[in-house]
Design a protein around this motif. Structure first.
Motif, PDB file in Angstrom:
ATOM      1  N   UNK A  25      58.711 -24.862   7.769  1.00 11.13           N
ATOM      2  CA  UNK A  25      58.760 -25.618   6.512  1.00 11.13           C
ATOM      3  C   UNK A  25      58.226 -24.803   5.327  1.00 11.13           C
ATOM      4  N   UNK A  26      58.428 -23.489   5.344  1.00 11.54           N
ATOM      5  CA  UNK A  26      57.922 -22.635   4.269  1.00 11.54           C
ATOM      6  C   UNK A  26      59.071 -21.860   3.626  1.00 11.54           C
ATOM      7  N   UNK A  27      59.157 -21.930   2.294  1.00 14.24           N
ATOM      8  CA  UNK A  27      60.141 -21.147   1.546  1.00 14.24           C
ATOM      9  C   UNK A  27      59.592 -19.782   1.176  1.00 14.24           C
ATOM     10  N   UNK A  28      58.411 -19.770   0.536  1.00 11.13           N
ATOM     11  CA  UNK A  28      57.828 -18.501   0.098  1.00 11.13           C
ATOM     12  C   UNK A  28      56.351 -18.684  -0.197  1.00 11.13           C
ATOM     13  N   UNK A  29      55.678 -17.553  -0.412  1.00 12.18           N
ATOM     14  CA  UNK A  29      54.282 -17.511  -0.867  1.00 12.18           C
ATOM     15  C   UNK A  29      54.255 -16.840  -2.240  1.00 12.18           C
ATOM     16  N   UNK A  30      53.374 -17.332  -3.109  1.00 14.40           N
ATOM     17  CA  UNK A  30      53.319 -16.815  -4.479  1.00 14.40           C
ATOM     18  C   UNK A  30      51.859 -16.678  -4.904  1.00 14.40           C
ATOM     19  N   UNK A  31      51.592 -15.632  -5.681  1.00 17.01           N
ATOM     20  CA  UNK A  31      50.225 -15.398  -6.159  1.00 17.01           C
ATOM     21  C   UNK A  31      50.276 -14.721  -7.516  1.00 17.01           C
ATOM     22  N   UNK A  32      49.365 -15.101  -8.400  1.00 19.88           N
ATOM     23  CA  UNK A  32      49.208 -14.341  -9.641  1.00 19.88           C
ATOM     24  C   UNK A  32      47.741 -14.191  -9.985  1.00 19.88           C
ATOM     25  N   UNK A  33      47.451 -13.126 -10.716  1.00 12.84           N
ATOM     26  CA  UNK A  33      46.130 -12.879 -11.278  1.00 12.84           C
ATOM     27  C   UNK A  33      46.296 -12.631 -12.765  1.00 12.84           C
ATOM     28  N   UNK A  34      45.472 -13.264 -13.583  1.00 10.87           N
ATOM     29  CA  UNK A  34      45.533 -13.079 -15.033  1.00 10.87           C
ATOM     30  C   UNK A  34      44.937 -11.712 -15.379  1.00 10.87           C
ATOM     31  N   UNK A  35      45.710 -10.925 -16.139  1.00  7.76           N
ATOM     32  CA  UNK A  35      45.265  -9.603 -16.574  1.00  7.76           C
ATOM     33  C   UNK A  35      44.715  -9.653 -17.993  1.00  7.76           C
ATOM     34  N   UNK A  36      45.346 -10.418 -18.862  1.00  2.49           N
ATOM     35  CA  UNK A  36      44.928 -10.545 -20.260  1.00  2.49           C
ATOM     36  C   UNK A  36      45.402 -11.909 -20.761  1.00  2.49           C
ATOM     37  N   UNK A  37      44.677 -12.474 -21.762  1.00  2.00           N
ATOM     38  CA  UNK A  37      43.565 -11.923 -22.541  1.00  2.00           C
ATOM     39  C   UNK A  37      42.265 -11.843 -21.729  1.00  2.00           C
ATOM     40  N   UNK A  38      41.311 -11.121 -22.263  1.00  2.00           N
ATOM     41  CA  UNK A  38      40.081 -10.826 -21.535  1.00  2.00           C
ATOM     42  C   UNK A  38      39.297 -12.080 -21.167  1.00  2.00           C
ATOM     43  N   UNK A  39      39.370 -13.118 -21.991  1.00  2.01           N
ATOM     44  CA  UNK A  39      38.601 -14.326 -21.710  1.00  2.01           C
ATOM     45  C   UNK A  39      39.105 -15.057 -20.464  1.00  2.01           C
ATOM     46  N   UNK A  40      40.346 -14.771 -20.047  1.00  5.55           N
ATOM     47  CA  UNK A  40      40.918 -15.401 -18.858  1.00  5.55           C
ATOM     48  C   UNK A  40      41.104 -14.431 -17.705  1.00  5.55           C
ATOM     49  N   UNK A  41      40.927 -13.136 -17.962  1.00  5.10           N
ATOM     50  CA  UNK A  41      41.206 -12.110 -16.955  1.00  5.10           C
ATOM     51  C   UNK A  41      40.391 -12.350 -15.689  1.00  5.10           C
TER      52      UNK A  41
END
Length: 447
Positions: free
Chosen positions: A215-231
């Motif tokens: 029952x799995x289509x895919x896996x997804x991941x992100x990391x915020x690079x910018x702006x610095x306050x959210x990195x």
């Protein structure tokens, strides 16, 4: 007894006849139909050519890691649609695009010669042919069984099957990419959000069986690079196939809290962060997730002017401020072509709430990529337009969007995702596996 036997024989003959018709239709895949189910022939007017395999190999000047050179860079527009002549082409334009043209005298639609460039690997064509006789909707249309790769319903019978074709279309095996997104306000101001992203597809991988999917289509991941306050903030998603049976699982790492939290709901009308309230979760990739809150109607196929072969806005080095003009994406970087699309309407079911009460989807016959979506509010008024600006990633090969846009037509705002002009190009062979998409992996990376 004889009467009962006669009825049984008639029923058997009817089933055999139905099967023969279905078998005959399946036999058209790769012949009168493309391997993914589009009409191979061009149109009678000659304005849509025949499909001859698409762009399945890179041009001679392409080198791995490059932003994809535009194979049609030398072409000039056949004509340009603006507020003065939009009515002449009204029948071939999505309602939202017509509205955008009429609202803004300096917006225009450049229409180029049509190239049917969509292509996929041969194994995806083979799997699609298999699916045509085996895949079926389950759970009231909220899931699909009998398919592990390829387009599940290349000869669709209803609107749900068309939308599942989009959700389950081939997008590569695994990808690492860095892109920018922005919510552009009515006064033209915005903040770029840069995301480092990874996707690992389970459905569509070579050798995967339906039993392997779990029952799995895919896996997804992100990391915020910018702006610095959210990195440093990050998100991981485990995307399920039947999301009524099991909702998608998502965890977020908050940089300020230094901890990973499970998100209770990341679906349907929950708002996407950093979109100024414009985009709901199910608007990612034009539409994603369970279809259970809408009634789906297949309206048929139509010739429409839609975004296609959008290499100009994909080219390396374009400043993002050149792309992000007030009220709309710079039209001099966009390309539209005449293509046959499946038209599907989705109307919100009673008892459910969503800012978009009706959507009209325009789905490419050659790739099953949604190219445009008209949005209507609860009063039946046109409220928004989504567009996917696609290219053929001929080094894979795979056809998909390089830029996605969402317009708030009444508010004069818009949201853009996918800008990669000043970032490294997509890596379709990164060393990824399912273990890279767990809350534990998110925690390790955050620390």
């Amino acid at each position: 007894m004889l009467k009962r036997l006669g009825i049984t024989l008639l029923a058997a003959c009817a089933l055999q006849a139905q099967a023969a018709v279905e078998d005959a239709r399946v036999e058209q895949l790769g012949k009168d139909l493309t391997p993914l189910g589009g009409e191979r022939a061009g149109n009678a007017a000659g304005t849509i050519p025949a499909w001859n395999g698409g762009l399945a190999t890179p041009p001679a000047d392409y080198r791995s890691g490059m932003h994809h050179p535009d194979p049609y860079a030398g072409e000039k527009p056949l004509y340009v649609i603006d507020a003065q002549n939009v009515d002449r082409y009204a029948a071939q334009l999505p309602e939202g695009l017509k509205d955008l043209v009429r609202r803004h005298p300096d917006f225009h639609v450049r229409v180029f010669p049509t190239h049917r460039s969509a292509a996929a690997p041969q194994r995806i064509y083979d799997a699609t042919r298999y699916n045509a006789g085996h895949a079926q909707l389950i759970s009231g249309g909220n899931g699909v069984e009998g398919a592990a790769s390829g387009v599940p319903f290349p000869i669709p019978a209803n609107g749900q099957e068309v939308i599942w074709n989009h959700i389950m279309r081939y997008r590569g095996d695994q990808i690492h990419f860095v892109t920018n997104q922005a919510a552009v306000l009515a006064n033209g101001t915005y903040t770029l959000l840069k995301l480092d992203r990874d996707v690992y597809f389970v459905y569509g991988r070579e050798g995967v069986t339906p039993q392997d999917l779990n029952n799995t289509l895919f896996y997804y991941k992100y990391t915020v690079v910018a702006p610095s306050r959210l990195a440093g903030s990050a998100l991981v998603v485990q995307e399920t196939l039947d999301q009524v049976l099991s909702i998608r699982k998502a965890w977020r790492f908050n940089r300020s809290e230094r901890r990973v939290r499970r998100l209770p709901m990341l679906a349907y009308d929950s708002l996407q962060p950093d979109t100024n309230g414009m985009a709901t979760s199910d608007m990612v990739d034009s539409y994603n997730g369970a279809p259970d809150r809408y009634e789906w109607v297949l309206k048929g196929k139509q010739e429409m002017l839609v975004p296609y072969n959008s290499y100009a806005v994909h080219q390396k080095g374009i400043p993002y401020e050149r792309i992000l003009t007030p009220n709309f994406v710079n039209p001099d970087l966009l390309r539209y072509e005449l293509h046959r699309v499946w038209v599907v309407e989705a109307s919100l079911r009673k008892g459910f709430s969503h800012p978009v009460a009706k959507r009209r989807f325009y789905v490419d016959e050659d790739s099953w990529q949604i190219l445009a979506v008209d949005h209507y509010d609860k009063n039946g008024q046109l409220s928004g337009l989504q567009e996917s600006h696609p290219i053929s990633y001929y080094d894979v090969p795979m056809f998909g969007s390089t830029l996605e846009t969402l317009y708030d037509l009444n508010g004069g705002r818009y949201f853009v995702d996918g800008m990669d002009n000043n970032e490294p190009m997509y890596d379709f062979h990164p060393p990824l596996g399912p273990r890279d998409f767990t809350p534990q992996a998110l925690r390790r990376e955050g620390i």
